[in-house]
Enzyme design. Structure first.
Site, short mmCIF file in Angstrom:
data_model
loop_
_atom_site.label_atom_id
_atom_site.label_comp_id
_atom_site.label_asym_id
_atom_site.label_seq_id
_atom_site.Cartn_x
_atom_site.Cartn_y
_atom_site.Cartn_z
N LYS A 210 0.87 -1.18 0.00
CA LYS A 210 0.00 0.00 0.00
C LYS A 210 0.90 1.23 0.00
O LYS A 210 1.47 1.61 1.02
CB LYS A 210 -0.93 0.05 1.22
CG LYS A 210 -2.03 1.12 1.05
CD LYS A 210 -2.47 1.74 2.35
CE LYS A 210 -1.58 2.85 2.83
NZ LYS A 210 -1.57 4.06 1.94
N PRO A 211 1.08 1.86 -1.17
CA PRO A 211 1.95 3.04 -1.23
C PRO A 211 1.26 4.26 -0.64
O PRO A 211 0.03 4.28 -0.50
CB PRO A 211 2.19 3.20 -2.73
CG PRO A 211 0.96 2.64 -3.37
CD PRO A 211 0.50 1.52 -2.48
N GLU A 288 9.18 1.38 11.43
CA GLU A 288 10.17 2.45 11.37
C GLU A 288 9.39 3.76 11.48
O GLU A 288 8.77 4.18 10.51
CB GLU A 288 10.98 2.40 10.08
CG GLU A 288 12.04 3.49 10.01
CD GLU A 288 12.70 3.58 8.64
OE1 GLU A 288 13.66 4.38 8.52
OE2 GLU A 288 12.26 2.90 7.70
N CYS A 322 13.52 10.74 7.36
CA CYS A 322 13.43 10.35 8.78
C CYS A 322 14.77 10.46 9.49
O CYS A 322 14.81 10.45 10.72
CB CYS A 322 12.90 8.92 8.89
SG CYS A 322 13.88 7.70 8.03
#
Length: 454
Positions: A210-211, A288, A322
């Site tokens: 699922k992008p 993450e 991130c």
């Protein structure tokens, strides 16, 4: 002739599902090379090896110009469940393939990425906004995961463990866990997929991707290349969806009993929701989540090297990674010199612009919501006494562009030191070294009040 008919129907269907390049307009003329490569752009979901249309579609926009790049199938819970079933049904055969064969398919996928690296990079820049050079670097990085795991696929070794009894032998065999649901962010729309998918496919698992709703075209382009590489139908599935459908699709992927593993990269808030959903069936989960990285500069530092490192660490992808530094802790003896040189480097070396312009180092933020968060952090800091050294406002190029910004006189009470900004904002906190202490982090003293650990 009749035997050719299914092939012609399939070919026609594929052509219909390709997303045509946007009609040229003034902004497109300025961009020049931004036309999307029709051979790789798809608008349907990929389920069981077939391109799937849905009754509704959602727009994918160029964050630089605001123009619509096209509309993509808005998959919902039904499509998500179908993708999970397709992955489950394909899993047994894929897991039984000899490791050498899985390795060969992944290797071919890697080779196709390199053959189409320029086209894939253009897709990233168009839907994500990052400078084309950064997008090209991401594609090479992205492809390297498939290369690595193509080799590791051959090395899924078991173990023979010494037993406690003479008549016993203990063998450990490594087997695929099953269907893996892969939920990825928009800031690395290709690399975050191959890093997860490459490992899963090498181990014999199948996946449902699922992008992010802002950047589905990269995931679908990878699906086209996966098909060309001979990845069997149902092994790699993609369910793009709008922001409105995302919660329902995410819940299906986390609760469906056929899904064995969840891998998610994104915000901490979303990660908590997914963990709650996955707990019901006790799924394996890898997360993450958000970052809050400090960049610490002591008086003993080489200022020029510190500034160069700060520039690279903070402003990559306009601060939208991130691992970007979120706050700078600079000792008082070197603070003023660091801030002065950092400001000059920002003004000299960073160039805001469309990602397709060669001189651009800072593209747009992903959407206006991201810009509003940067503004909120700056306004909060200034209201509490912070000073804008450079930048500080939206850029004249458009609503999603923001000036690279440096703040001084920052304290730990300000939002920009407590929350991840995820934008081109560098707040600098002056720290003091007390006599007899090895570092200011031990003393807990800063220019403002200190609220605990970094």
């Amino acid at each position: 002739m009749a035997s050719l008919l299914p092939q012609r129907i399939a070919a026609a269907r594929r052509r219909l599902l390709r997303l045509p390049p946007p009609a040229p307009g003034p902004a497109a003329a300025r961009r020049g090379s931004s036309a999307l490569p029709a051979a790789l752009v798809r608008r349907g979901g990929l389920v069981g090896g077939r391109w799937l249309e849905t009754p509704a579609a959602f727009p994918v926009q160029d964050p630089a110009s605001g123009e619509e790049l096209g509309r993509v199938a808005d998959c919902g819970p039904a499509e998500a469940r179908a993708a999970v079933r397709a992955a489950h049904e394909a899993g047994a055969a894929w897991g039984r393939l000899p490791a050498k064969e899985r390795s060969g398919r992944l290797r071919r996928w890697y080779e196709l990425m390199l053959e189409n690296k320029d086209e894939l990079a253009r897709i990233i820049t168009a839907e994500n906004g990052k400078p084309l050079k950064e997008a090209q670097g991401e594609i090479l990085y992205s492809a390297s995961f498939l290369e690595w795991f193509a080799e590791e696929a051959r090395r899924v070794y078991g173990d023979v463990i010494p037993a406690s009894a003479k008549d016993r032998r203990i063998l450990v065999l490594k087997q695929p866990v099953g269907v893996a649901a892969i939920i990825t962010p928009w800031n690395f729309p290709s690399a975050m997929i191959t890093r997860k998918v490459g490992a899963a496919l090498a181990a014999g698992c199948t996946v449902v991707v699922k992008p992010a709703e802002d950047t589905p075209l990269s995931a679908l382009a990878l699906g086209e290349l996966a098909n060309q590489a001979g990845i069997p139908a149902g092994v790699y599935n993609v369910v793009p969806c709008s922001r409105q459908q995302a919660p329902a699709v995410g819940e299906v992927l986390c609760t469906d009993p056929l899904v064995a593993k969840i891998s998610f990269t994104g915000s901490t808030a979303t990660g908590k929701i997914l963990l709650k959903h996955a707990a019901g069936t006790v799924k394996r989960v890898s997360m993450e989540l958000g970052g809050h990285a400090p960049f610490i500069v002591f008086d003993s530092a080489d200022v020029d090297r510190a500034v160069a490192g700060a520039l690279a660490s903070k402003y990559r992808n306009s601060g939208q990674t991130c691992v970007c530094t979120n706050r700078f802790l600079v000792q008082k003896g070197i603070h003023d010199k660091f801030v002065e040189k950092f400001a000059k480097a920002i003004e000299r070396e960073l160039h805001v612009g469309n990602g397709f312009d060669a001189k651009t180092t800072q593209g747009p933020l992903i959407n206006e919501k991201a810009v509003e968060k940067v503004e909120r952090h700056i306004n909060d800091a200034v209201s509490q006494g912070a000073s804008v050294v450079t930048g500080g406002k939206r850029h004249s190029l458009g609503k999603n562009f923001f000036e690279p910004t440096l703040l001084s006189n920052v304290t730990t009470k300000m939002l920009c030191t407590q929350e991840e900004t995820f934008g081109p904002l560098a707040p600098v906190i002056k720290i003091f070294l007390l006599p007899g202490s090895s570092s200011d982090l031990e003393s807990g003293r800063t220019a403002g009040s200190w609220n605990g650990r970094c």
